[in-house]
Design a protein around this motif. Structure first.
Motif, PDB file in Angstrom:
ATOM      1  N   VAL A  51       0.843  -1.096  -0.061  1.00  0.00           N
ATOM      2  CA  VAL A  51      -0.222  -0.091  -0.043  1.00  0.00           C
ATOM      3  C   VAL A  51       0.933   1.286   0.055  1.00  0.00           C
ATOM      4  N   SER A  52       0.316   2.149  -0.678  1.00  0.00           N
ATOM      5  CA  SER A  52       1.222   3.331  -0.841  1.00  0.00           C
ATOM      6  C   SER A  52       0.484   4.560  -0.404  1.00  0.00           C
ATOM      7  N   ALA A  53       0.922   5.513   0.473  1.00  0.00           N
ATOM      8  CA  ALA A  53       0.619   6.724   0.958  1.00  0.00           C
ATOM      9  C   ALA A  53       0.911   7.959  -0.144  1.00  0.00           C
ATOM     10  N   PHE A  54       0.212   8.607  -0.229  1.00  0.00           N
ATOM     11  CA  PHE A  54       0.501   9.809  -1.216  1.00  0.00           C
ATOM     12  C   PHE A  54      -0.034  11.268  -1.022  1.00  0.00           C
ATOM     13  N   ILE A  55       0.654  12.138  -1.514  1.00  0.00           N
ATOM     14  CA  ILE A  55       0.177  13.563  -1.610  1.00  0.00           C
ATOM     15  C   ILE A  55       0.482  14.213  -2.906  1.00  0.00           C
ATOM     16  N   THR A  56      -0.509  14.819  -3.403  1.00  0.00           N
ATOM     17  CA  THR A  56      -0.372  15.330  -4.669  1.00  0.00           C
ATOM     18  C   THR A  56      -0.305  16.863  -4.469  1.00  0.00           C
ATOM     19  N   VAL A  57       0.820  17.340  -4.966  1.00  0.00           N
ATOM     20  CA  VAL A  57       1.006  18.975  -4.874  1.00  0.00           C
ATOM     21  C   VAL A  57       1.204  19.668  -6.311  1.00  0.00           C
ATOM     22  N   ASP A  58       1.308  20.928  -6.301  1.00  0.00           N
ATOM     23  CA  ASP A  58       1.867  21.551  -7.385  1.00  0.00           C
ATOM     24  C   ASP A  58       3.281  21.477  -7.625  1.00  0.00           C
ATOM     25  N   GLU A  59       3.755  21.281  -8.988  1.00  0.00           N
ATOM     26  CA  GLU A  59       5.122  21.210  -9.124  1.00  0.00           C
ATOM     27  C   GLU A  59       5.827  22.323  -8.486  1.00  0.00           C
ATOM     28  N   LYS A  60       5.567  23.514  -8.207  1.00  0.00           N
ATOM     29  CA  LYS A  60       6.185  24.502  -7.685  1.00  0.00           C
ATOM     30  C   LYS A  60       6.593  24.435  -6.142  1.00  0.00           C
ATOM     31  N   ASP A  61       5.687  23.053  -5.450  1.00  0.00           N
ATOM     32  CA  ASP A  61       5.960  23.266  -4.143  1.00  0.00           C
ATOM     33  C   ASP A  61       6.473  21.988  -4.005  1.00  0.00           C
ATOM     34  N   MET A  62       6.868  21.140  -4.993  1.00  0.00           N
ATOM     35  CA  MET A  62       7.339  19.610  -4.940  1.00  0.00           C
ATOM     36  C   MET A  62       8.674  19.715  -4.088  1.00  0.00           C
ATOM     37  N   LYS A  63       9.614  20.604  -4.347  1.00  0.00           N
ATOM     38  CA  LYS A  63      10.960  20.496  -3.771  1.00  0.00           C
ATOM     39  C   LYS A  63      10.675  20.561  -2.021  1.00  0.00           C
ATOM     40  N   ILE A  64       9.918  21.557  -1.684  1.00  0.00           N
ATOM     41  CA  ILE A  64       9.596  21.663  -0.353  1.00  0.00           C
ATOM     42  C   ILE A  64       9.343  20.502   0.444  1.00  0.00           C
ATOM     43  N   TYR A  65       8.223  19.936  -0.147  1.00  0.00           N
ATOM     44  CA  TYR A  65       7.754  18.520   0.408  1.00  0.00           C
ATOM     45  C   TYR A  65       8.948  17.516   0.288  1.00  0.00           C
ATOM     46  N   ARG A  66       9.579  17.293  -1.082  1.00  0.00           N
ATOM     47  CA  ARG A  66      10.529  16.208  -1.380  1.00  0.00           C
ATOM     48  C   ARG A  66      11.593  16.444  -0.162  1.00  0.00           C
ATOM     49  N   ASP A  67      12.027  17.491   0.031  1.00  0.00           N
ATOM     50  CA  ASP A  67      13.439  17.550   0.773  1.00  0.00           C
ATOM     51  C   ASP A  67      12.912  17.393   2.288  1.00  0.00           C
ATOM     52  N   ALA A  68      11.784  18.021   2.738  1.00  0.00           N
ATOM     53  CA  ALA A  68      11.518  17.810   4.194  1.00  0.00           C
ATOM     54  C   ALA A  68      11.100  16.469   4.599  1.00  0.00           C
ATOM     55  N   LEU A  69      10.499  15.527   3.437  1.00  0.00           N
ATOM     56  CA  LEU A  69       9.729  14.368   3.711  1.00  0.00           C
ATOM     57  C   LEU A  69      10.219  13.262   3.082  1.00  0.00           C
ATOM     58  N   LYS A  70      11.252  13.403   2.097  1.00  0.00           N
ATOM     59  CA  LYS A  70      11.812  12.399   1.649  1.00  0.00           C
ATOM     60  C   LYS A  70      11.164  11.048   1.131  1.00  0.00           C
ATOM     61  N   PRO A  71      10.154  11.322  -0.092  1.00  0.00           N
ATOM     62  CA  PRO A  71       9.278  10.297  -0.327  1.00  0.00           C
ATOM     63  C   PRO A  71      10.250   9.348  -1.107  1.00  0.00           C
ATOM     64  N   GLN A  72       9.687   7.994  -1.197  1.00  0.00           N
ATOM     65  CA  GLN A  72      10.393   7.099  -2.021  1.00  0.00           C
ATOM     66  C   GLN A  72      10.300   7.291  -3.634  1.00  0.00           C
ATOM     67  N   ARG A  73       9.324   7.945  -4.057  1.00  0.00           N
ATOM     68  CA  ARG A  73       9.250   8.022  -5.445  1.00  0.00           C
ATOM     69  C   ARG A  73       8.196   9.278  -5.640  1.00  0.00           C
ATOM     70  N   GLY A  74       8.322   9.854  -6.916  1.00  0.00           N
ATOM     71  CA  GLY A  74       7.409  10.586  -7.369  1.00  0.00           C
ATOM     72  C   GLY A  74       7.178  10.463  -8.782  1.00  0.00           C
ATOM     73  N   GLU A  75       5.751  10.911  -8.973  1.00  0.00           N
ATOM     74  CA  GLU A  75       5.347  10.690 -10.573  1.00  0.00           C
ATOM     75  C   GLU A  75       4.413  12.047 -10.931  1.00  0.00           C
ATOM     76  N   ILE A  76       4.207  12.422 -12.185  1.00  0.00           N
ATOM     77  CA  ILE A  76       3.334  13.295 -12.760  1.00  0.00           C
ATOM     78  C   ILE A  76       1.919  12.658 -12.410  1.00  0.00           C
ATOM     79  N   ALA A  77       1.113  13.540 -11.544  1.00  0.00           N
ATOM     80  CA  ALA A  77      -0.247  13.180 -11.594  1.00  0.00           C
ATOM     81  C   ALA A  77      -1.110  13.610 -12.579  1.00  0.00           C
ATOM     82  N   GLU A  78      -2.469  12.591 -12.742  1.00  0.00           N
ATOM     83  CA  GLU A  78      -3.136  12.734 -13.863  1.00  0.00           C
ATOM     84  C   GLU A  78      -4.303  13.840 -13.642  1.00  0.00           C
TER      85      GLU A  78
END
Length: 78
Positions: A51-78
């Motif tokens: 099971v995966s937990a996810f958060i969908t964010v705007d691309e402009k905010d992605m680095k803030i979330y990525r650097d702070a929360l260290k997700p295992q992966r990312g993808e472009i949301a549909e």
């Protein structure tokens, strides 16, 4: 128009679903504390043991979330 990015954390094993649900609580808390926007926070049950937990964010905010929360992966949301 800005793209949406889905950041994901994967959980495996018999407790994967409950662990992923619990992780979404912390994702919501982080967004609230940091006053950041998001589109969706949820889980995706790939199968009962994965099971995966996810958060969908705007691309402009992605680095803030990525650097702070260290997700295992990312993808472009549909």
């Amino acid at each position: 128009m800005s793209r949406k990015i889905k950041l994901l954390w994967d959980f495996r094993g018999p407790d994967a679903k409950e662990t992923a649900k619990h992780h979404t609580i912390h994702l919501k808390e982080f967004a609230t504390i940091e006053n950041l926007t998001f589109h969706e926070i949820d889980i995706k049950e790939n199968n009962p043991m994965f099971v995966s937990a996810f958060i969908t964010v705007d691309e402009k905010d992605m680095k803030i979330y990525r650097d702070a929360l260290k997700p295992q992966r990312g993808e472009i949301a549909e």
